[in-house]
Design an enzyme around this catalytic site. Structure first.
Site, PDB file in Angstrom:
ATOM      1  N   ASN A  10       0.513  -0.901  -0.087  1.00 55.83           N
ATOM      2  CA  ASN A  10       0.076   0.096   0.297  1.00 55.83           C
ATOM      3  C   ASN A  10       1.028   1.535   0.208  1.00 55.83           C
ATOM      4  O   ASN A  10       0.901   2.338  -0.223  1.00 55.83           O
ATOM      5  CB  ASN A  10      -0.504   0.199   1.226  1.00 55.83           C
ATOM      6  N   HIS A  19      -8.231  -0.983   5.825  1.00 57.04           N
ATOM      7  CA  HIS A  19      -8.684  -2.397   6.276  1.00 57.04           C
ATOM      8  C   HIS A  19      -8.745  -3.577   5.265  1.00 57.04           C
ATOM      9  O   HIS A  19      -9.862  -3.203   4.343  1.00 57.04           O
ATOM     10  CB  HIS A  19      -9.621  -2.424   7.497  1.00 57.04           C
TER      11      HIS A  19
END
Ligand code: GRF
Length: 209
Positions: free
Chosen positions: A15, A110
């Site tokens: 990420n 998440h």
């Protein structure tokens, strides 16, 4: 809001890479002021160094308490002029000193459609539960684990023969699109928190008018 990001990682940093790439492509108008890991072996630190970013490794065990550690993280982020903190696979509960220093200025990604499946092993939780749709969520960080106001979500199908690995890979592709866009949304401003909702001013003006 300043456009200086601090990215907190613990692991592979894919990420983080998506944020680096989006900045390089001009899709995210921001800079990464520092990448901090709580684990020296985090592969994401190498990605950051290869991208020429400032990195730091702060380990919990070098501090006498959780609060002292969180205060050290907050101090390091402030010292780098960070205004928005992006947790990217940071495998640690964020404590009060850091939460207060960056209230509504800290994001997390998440791998589930929250509020379903907070905490560890979200993809396994989704498979075990038998949901047909899974996904990813970007949210502001609050004192509730994976429970802060939701900024953006993306859904993916769960296929009959999915394993944790195949489902995680499908979700990760969406995470990499979602996180840089959500960061841009937050940096652009024009939003407010209403109760537990993240509300874009434009959207609410449209709805009202
Ligand atoms: C991602 O699935 C993210 O949603 C979760 O931890 C994982 C981190 O992956 N919080 P990476 O380190 O960014 O590759």
């Amino acid at each position: 809001m300043s456009r200086r990001l601090g990215v907190l990682i613990s692991g592979r940093g894919s990420n983080l890479q998506s944020i680096i790439d989006a900045i390089r492509l001009g899709e995210l108008l921001a800079s990464i002021a520092v990448v901090i890991s709580n684990r020296p072996e985090a592969a994401g630190l190498l990605r950051a160094q290869e991208a020429g970013l400032d990195t730091l490794c702060l380990r919990q065990k070098d501090y006498e308490s959780r609060d002292a550690y969180d205060a050290a993280l907050a101090g390091a982020l402030r010292a780098k002029g960070v205004d928005l903190v992006c947790l990217a696979g940071f495998m640690r509960l964020v404590g009060k000193p850091l939460l207060e220093a960056f209230h509504n200025r800290m994001l997390n990604i998440h791998p589930s459609l929250l509020p379903a499946f907070p905490g560890l092993d979200a993809q396994r939780q989704a498979l075990d539960h038998g949901v047909k749709v899974a996904g990813a969520t970007v949210h502001l960080v609050s004192d509730v684990l994976d429970g802060g106001p939701i900024v953006a979500q993306a859904a993916v199908p769960v296929l009959v023969d999915d394993t944790v690995e195949t489902l995680s890979a499908r979700i990760l592709v969406e995470e990499h699109r979602l996180y840089p866009r959500a960061i841009a949304t937050v940096l652009d401003g024009g939003w407010r928190i209403e109760g537990r909702r993240f509300v874009l001013e434009q959207a609410s003006a449209g709805a009202a008018g």
